[in-house]
Structure formats: structure tokens, C-alpha cells
Scaffold this motif. Structure first.
Motif, PDB file in Angstrom:
ATOM      1  N   UNK A   1      59.637  25.190  -3.458  1.00 20.12           N
ATOM      2  CA  UNK A   1      60.721  25.425  -4.505  1.00 20.12           C
ATOM      3  C   UNK A   1      61.949  24.301  -4.153  1.00 20.12           C
ATOM      4  N   UNK A   2      61.507  23.049  -3.672  1.00 20.22           N
ATOM      5  CA  UNK A   2      62.449  22.146  -3.687  1.00 20.22           C
ATOM      6  C   UNK A   2      63.128  21.553  -4.860  1.00 20.22           C
ATOM      7  N   UNK A   3      62.130  21.486  -5.948  1.00 19.31           N
ATOM      8  CA  UNK A   3      62.469  20.808  -7.242  1.00 19.31           C
ATOM      9  C   UNK A   3      63.513  22.085  -7.901  1.00 19.31           C
ATOM     10  N   UNK A   4      63.057  23.156  -8.013  1.00 17.72           N
ATOM     11  CA  UNK A   4      63.669  24.244  -8.404  1.00 17.72           C
ATOM     12  C   UNK A   4      65.160  24.272  -7.932  1.00 17.72           C
TER      13      UNK A   4
ATOM     14  N   UNK B   1      72.815  21.239 -11.625  1.00 19.95           N
ATOM     15  CA  UNK B   1      73.671  21.903 -12.906  1.00 19.95           C
ATOM     16  C   UNK B   1      74.914  22.318 -12.291  1.00 19.95           C
ATOM     17  N   UNK B   2      74.989  22.959 -11.020  1.00 20.04           N
ATOM     18  CA  UNK B   2      76.442  23.381 -10.639  1.00 20.04           C
ATOM     19  C   UNK B   2      77.202  22.204 -10.354  1.00 20.04           C
TER      20      UNK B   2
ATOM     21  N   UNK C   1      79.337  13.328 -10.817  1.00 25.76           N
ATOM     22  CA  UNK C   1      78.104  12.758 -11.441  1.00 25.76           C
ATOM     23  C   UNK C   1      77.157  12.939 -10.366  1.00 25.76           C
ATOM     24  N   UNK C   2      75.792  13.062 -10.723  1.00 22.37           N
ATOM     25  CA  UNK C   2      74.689  13.800  -9.823  1.00 22.37           C
ATOM     26  C   UNK C   2      73.467  12.893 -10.030  1.00 22.37           C
ATOM     27  N   UNK C   3      72.829  12.337  -9.103  1.00 25.87           N
ATOM     28  CA  UNK C   3      71.491  11.497  -9.021  1.00 25.87           C
ATOM     29  C   UNK C   3      70.479  12.299  -8.449  1.00 25.87           C
ATOM     30  N   UNK C   4      69.538  12.619  -8.984  1.00 29.93           N
ATOM     31  CA  UNK C   4      68.474  13.330  -8.457  1.00 29.93           C
ATOM     32  C   UNK C   4      67.198  12.469  -8.304  1.00 29.93           C
ATOM     33  N   UNK C   5      66.844  12.017  -7.117  1.00 32.47           N
ATOM     34  CA  UNK C   5      65.781  11.302  -6.617  1.00 32.47           C
ATOM     35  C   UNK C   5      64.514  11.754  -5.595  1.00 32.47           C
ATOM     36  N   UNK C   6      63.783  11.088  -5.127  1.00 28.53           N
ATOM     37  CA  UNK C   6      62.837  11.531  -4.382  1.00 28.53           C
ATOM     38  C   UNK C   6      62.185  10.412  -3.676  1.00 28.53           C
TER      39      UNK C   6
ATOM     40  N   UNK D   1      80.886   7.148  -5.750  1.00 28.30           N
ATOM     41  CA  UNK D   1      81.322   8.789  -5.767  1.00 28.30           C
ATOM     42  C   UNK D   1      80.176   9.578  -6.235  1.00 28.30           C
ATOM     43  N   UNK D   2      78.966   9.257  -6.707  1.00 30.08           N
ATOM     44  CA  UNK D   2      78.024  10.221  -7.042  1.00 30.08           C
ATOM     45  C   UNK D   2      77.515  11.019  -6.215  1.00 30.08           C
ATOM     46  N   UNK D   3      77.040  12.203  -6.401  1.00 30.96           N
ATOM     47  CA  UNK D   3      76.290  12.907  -5.614  1.00 30.96           C
ATOM     48  C   UNK D   3      74.636  12.496  -5.572  1.00 30.96           C
ATOM     49  N   UNK D   4      74.070  12.451  -4.396  1.00 30.42           N
ATOM     50  CA  UNK D   4      72.780  12.098  -4.342  1.00 30.42           C
ATOM     51  C   UNK D   4      71.844  13.267  -4.046  1.00 30.42           C
TER      52      UNK D   4
END
Length: 132
Positions: free
Chosen positions: A16-19, A26-27, A33-38, A89-92
Motif C-alpha cells: 500500500x505504499x503507492x496508495x 492529495x492532502x 508543492x509536492x514531489x513524488x519519487x521512488x 521548499x517542496x515536500x518530497x
């Protein structure tokens, strides 16, 4: 070095990591500003290393070789994606990070835990998430 805007997600395949990353993204994205990475991956070059690690036979590399490949990918990822975005200043939000190396190669493949910790310190300045 702990960064308050860096959050990692750890767990086995299908846990469930991706979920959870999508839910948190989304929150957070309502005000930030949010960056999603792996990992391994995150950059073009690190994705090539990911392919070496995850495609084909599972026993093709020694544990230490897997550690070195993971850290090669991680160094590129941290330098090109994670740190620049944190500095701006972005969330990663990262699907796996150094805890996976400790779990899979350290405990799973019997690679010396101190070696992994030393590589974390020397290659990525001991970068740690605020929350995992």
C-alpha cells in the motif's frame, strides 16, 4: 541530517505504499508543492540502475553489489531530485529509501550494517526523512 519535508514510505510489494503516497500527496498539495519519487530510481540514470536490480533473476548480484548499485542510484537521486526540491521548499514523498537497503541487503543479504550506515553518511550526508 533530518529534513522536515521529506517523507518516505517503506514496505513490501503490494503493502500500500503507492496508495498512501497518493493520499498524503492529495492532502499536502492543497497548500504545498509536492514531489513524488521512488527508489531505486527517480532520475533517468537511476532508473537504468533500477532495471539492473529488479529485472531478471533475483540472485544475479551479490548483496554488496546490490548495496553499491542502490547507493549509486540513490546518490544521483538525492543530488538531482530530492535535495533541490527540498531546498526549494517542496515536500518530497519517496517510495522507499535507505531503510529498504538496510532491510533487503543488510538483513536479507547479510551485508554489514555499518557499511550501509557509512555509505549513508559519506554519500548522502546522512540524509534522513522526518517520517517513515
Amino acid at each position: 541530517m533530518i529534513n522536515k519535508r521529506f517523507v518516505t514510505f517503506e514496505g513490501g510489494e503490494g503493502s500500500g505504499k503507492s496508495t498512501q503516497i497518493k493520499i498524503l500527496s492529495n492532502k499536502l498539495s492543497k497548500k504545498n508543492k509536492v514531489i513524488i519519487t521512488r527508489e531505486p530510481g527517480g532520475t533517468k540514470e537511476a532508473e537504468l540502475i533500477r532495471d539492473l536490480l529488479v529485472k531478471g533473476k533475483t540472485d544475479k548480484w551479490s548483496g554488496i553489489t546490490e548495496v553499491l548499485l542502490n547507493f549509486t542510484a540513490r546518490k544521483d537521486h538525492v543530488d538531482k531530485i530530492i535535495l533541490p526540491n527540498l531546498k526549494n521548499g517542496k515536500w518530497v514523498l519517496c517510495d522507499r529509501f535507505s531503510d529498504s537497503t538496510l532491510a533487503y541487503q543488510g538483513y536479507g543479504r547479510n551485508v554489514n550494517e555499518n557499511l550501509i550506515k557509512d555509505l549513508n553518511k559519506s554519500l548522502i550526508n546522512n540524509l534522513k526523512p522526518k517520517l517513515t
